[in-house]
Scaffold this active site. Structure first.
Site, PDB file in Angstrom:
ATOM      1  N   CYS A   7      10.694  29.201 -10.774  1.00 32.86           N
ATOM      2  CA  CYS A   7      11.276  29.232  -9.429  1.00 32.86           C
ATOM      3  C   CYS A   7      12.624  28.527  -9.382  1.00 32.86           C
ATOM      4  O   CYS A   7      13.184  28.320  -8.313  1.00 32.86           O
ATOM      5  CB  CYS A   7      10.317  28.645  -8.398  1.00 32.86           C
ATOM      6  SG  CYS A   7       9.956  26.913  -8.665  1.00 32.86           S
ATOM      7  N   HIS A  33      23.872  22.229  -4.824  1.00 31.25           N
ATOM      8  CA  HIS A  33      23.580  22.659  -3.465  1.00 31.25           C
ATOM      9  C   HIS A  33      24.368  23.925  -3.116  1.00 31.25           C
ATOM     10  O   HIS A  33      23.842  24.849  -2.516  1.00 31.25           O
ATOM     11  CB  HIS A  33      23.948  21.521  -2.514  1.00 31.25           C
ATOM     12  CG  HIS A  33      23.582  21.815  -1.120  1.00 31.25           C
ATOM     13  ND1 HIS A  33      22.301  21.648  -0.647  1.00 31.25           N
ATOM     14  CD2 HIS A  33      24.289  22.336  -0.109  1.00 31.25           C
ATOM     15  CE1 HIS A  33      22.258  22.027   0.603  1.00 31.25           C
ATOM     16  NE2 HIS A  33      23.453  22.445   0.967  1.00 31.25           N
TER      17      HIS A  33
HETATM   18  C1  PEP Z   1      14.093  23.237  -9.710  1.00 28.99           C
HETATM   19  O1  PEP Z   1      14.294  22.047  -9.961  1.00 28.99           O
HETATM   20  O2  PEP Z   1      14.294  24.161 -10.514  1.00 28.99           O
HETATM   21  C2  PEP Z   1      13.622  23.641  -8.376  1.00 28.99           C
HETATM   22  C3  PEP Z   1      13.274  24.880  -8.133  1.00 28.99           C
HETATM   23  O3  PEP Z   1      13.593  22.691  -7.410  1.00 28.99           O
HETATM   24  P1  PEP Z   1      14.895  22.159  -6.624  1.00 28.99           P
HETATM   25  O4  PEP Z   1      16.062  22.993  -7.024  1.00 28.99           O
HETATM   26  O5  PEP Z   1      14.563  22.253  -5.183  1.00 28.99           O
HETATM   27  O6  PEP Z   1      14.972  20.752  -7.136  1.00 28.99           O
END
Ligand code: PEP
Ligand code: MG
Length: 560
Positions: A480, A184
């Protein structure tokens, strides 16, 4: 002078004095006896008044949403009902700090039971309790420090509740003792454009006021650096930034191979920074749901999506449906007692238990998309099988959403990417979770941060497999996860065949500049080098050596 080393998770170099975030106060198990009732009530009321005044003053200096949260907390501390209940408990024999703690716990319970807006304020009450108790016990104030000048925030780790009030005008950089590359803290720091180093052993021992030189690109924090070292590091950074900022326009390699450079958006407050991107490659819709007792209604969702779609008129916005569970628990959607929440009912799987949540969200996205001029795509998180992908696509299309994709975050989905793509229109690689599941390494645990390194050649193999499937199907394959925002790794990802990169807006400039300095053939060469390396560190250093020093077999000059 000495150097602390961790993992650089948000690029940039800054220098400034450290300010340490203090842990919440702990009440001694055995309460002392109250000897002077009158003085005890007086002490409690004084603490309430002082904390209320302090919070109000901070609210006056902060920007939304922090200003609103601080003002609401101040009003709670000044509430006469709170003062009255505390006095009653003290008169019944509870010492002041314990009385405050008990009464605020009662209030929090009532807030939770009332649901809706009040339940959302329960976390703010907890923070308020910590402040008043610390004041009464003479302990350092918990929560974000407020030294009265800009500072480098030092913390053990940051929880979502700690971060709502971070003011990027005050915090210069973040250095945490724990946390991993996809934690986070990492995501938040990038979204605020603050350099950050996580899993930085020894950080928490740095004394308040100590000068630090933080390099969020390579993951170091120099303690008490020489002024000349600070000057030369900042000068080099300014030159690098200026050079990167001169590269403008859509993402492309030096020989014109297009790579869409998009923004990851988690909250509406990130919107202004994101509008320079070619679109939104990941809209994390959890921001609408977190810290709430129940799901937001259709109208609220539609309005929130419409605001974002309007800001991106003429561009693409990829909306990810609710990704609840594991590191993003939601009271109304996830089971609190799963033994392994990361392997449990999370992401798309929550819609098995609460199908109405997904349908209402898809309907709200569709309604907002209908009136918007943005090109709205929708995708599901945590898809494991081709069947899940096809079922999700069917469901979204039934709501009038024409372009539907899924995230590749589970190795099984990457291995079967051809079949997954047969049932939908595009995929987006969530490398944060893909690393977690490929390496069986909890993304929230700093002890396994090495395994979560996105340079791991096995992770790159999974990305390559997926990109090849996209190429065969003639369908887009984006990245992403946090990997997309690492300028050097972005070259490798493009070389592996991904067609778009979506990242925290603050990292766009560097990624755009890196691409503009390399041909697609060079990116492919770098991708081969990285995949052939024995481990993540070797992959990075082999690629760095060639990309930065220009050892292309005499083919071209160096970059930087
Ligand atoms: C990921 O898991 O790479 C992602 C983009 O989603 P999050 O970080 O929100 O789990
Ligand atoms: Mg994910």
């Amino acid at each position: 002078m000495h150097t602390l080393t961790g993992i650089g998770v948000s690029p940039g170099i800054v220098a400034g004095p450290a300010a340490v975030m203090n842990a919440p106060p702990v009440l001694p198990a055995r309460p002392p006896a109250v000897t002077d009732e009158h003085a005890a009530v007086e002490a409690a009321h004084t603490a309430l008044g002082e904390v209320a005044a302090e919070l109000l003053e901070r609210a006056g200096q902060a920007i939304p949403p922090a200003a609103d949260i601080l003002a609401a907390q101040s009003a709670m501390a000044a509430d006469p009902v709170l003062a009255q209940r505390v006095a009653e408990l003290i008169k019944a024999g509870r010492p002041p700090a314990y009385a405050v703690s008990d009464v605020i716990a009662e209030f929090a319970e009532q807030f939770q039971a009332a649901g809706g807006y009040l339940a959302e304020r329960a976390a703010d009450l907890e923070d308020l309790r910590n402040r008043i108790v610390a004041r009464l016990l003479g302990l350092p104030m918990p929560g974000l420090p407020d030294p009265g000048h800009p500072y480098v925030l030092i913390a053990d780790d940051l929880a979502p509740a700690d971060t709502a009030t971070i003011d990027p005008r005050q915090v210069l950089a973040i250095v945490t003792e724990r946390g991993g590359p996809t934690s986070h803290t990492a995501i938040l720091a990038k979204s605020l454009g603050l350099p950050a180093v996580v899993a930085c052993t020894g950080a928490i021992a740095v004394a308040d006021g100590t000068q630090l030189l933080v390099n969020g690109t390579i993951g170091t924090a120099v303690v008490a650096p020489a002024p000349s070292q600070v000057r030369s590091a900042l000068d080099r950074e300014a030159v690098r930034r200026a050079a990167a900022a001169r590269v403008t326009g859509p993402g492309r390699t030096s020989d014109g191979h297009p790579v869409k450079l998009m923004a990851n958006l988690g909250t509406a407050r990130e919107l202004p920074a994101a509008t320079a991107a070619e679109g939104v490659g990941l809209l994390r819709t959890e921001f609408l749901y977190l810290d709430r007792a129940e799901a937001p209604g259709f109208d609220e969702q539609r309005a929130a999506y419409a605001e974002i779609f309007d800001a991106f008129a003429g561009r693409r916005v990829v909306v990810r449906t609710l990704d609840a569970g594991a590191d993003k628990p939601l009271r109304f959607a996830t089971q609190p007692d799963e033994p392994n929440p990361a392997l449990g009912v999370r992401g798309l799987r929550t819609s098995l238990r609460s199908p109405e949540l997904l349908d209402e969200q898809l309907a709200a996205i569709s309604a907002a998309a209908q009136r918007a001029r943005a090109e709205v795509w929708v995708m599901a998180p945590m898809v494991s099988t081709p069947g899940e992908a096809a079922a999700f696509a069917q469901r979204a299309r039934a709501q009038g959403l024409p372009t539907v994709g899924v995230m590749i975050e589970v190795p099984a989905a990457a291995l079967r990417a051809d079949a997954v793509l047969a049932g939908c229109d595009f995929v987006s690689l969530g490398t944060n979770d893909l690393a977690q599941y490929a390496f069986a390494a909890d993304r929230t645990l700093s002890d396994v941060a090495d395994l979560l390194d996105p340079w791991q050649p096995a992770l790159l193999d999974l990305i390559h497999l997926t990109a090849q499937a996209g190429h065969r199907a003639g369908k887009p394959v984006g990245v992403c996860g946090e990997a997309a925002g690492d300028a050097l790794l972005a070259l490798v990802l493009v070389g592996l065949g991904v067609t778009s990169l979506s990242m925290a807006p603050a990292t766009l400039v560097d990624v755009r500049a890196a691409l503009a300095h390399h041909t697609i053939a060079e990116c492919r060469h770098l991708a081969d080098l990285a995949r052939a390396a024995p481990d993540a560190a070797a992959a990075r250093s082999h690629v760095e050596a060639v990309a930065h020093t220009g050892r292309w077999g005499g083919a071209r000059d160096g970059w930087r």
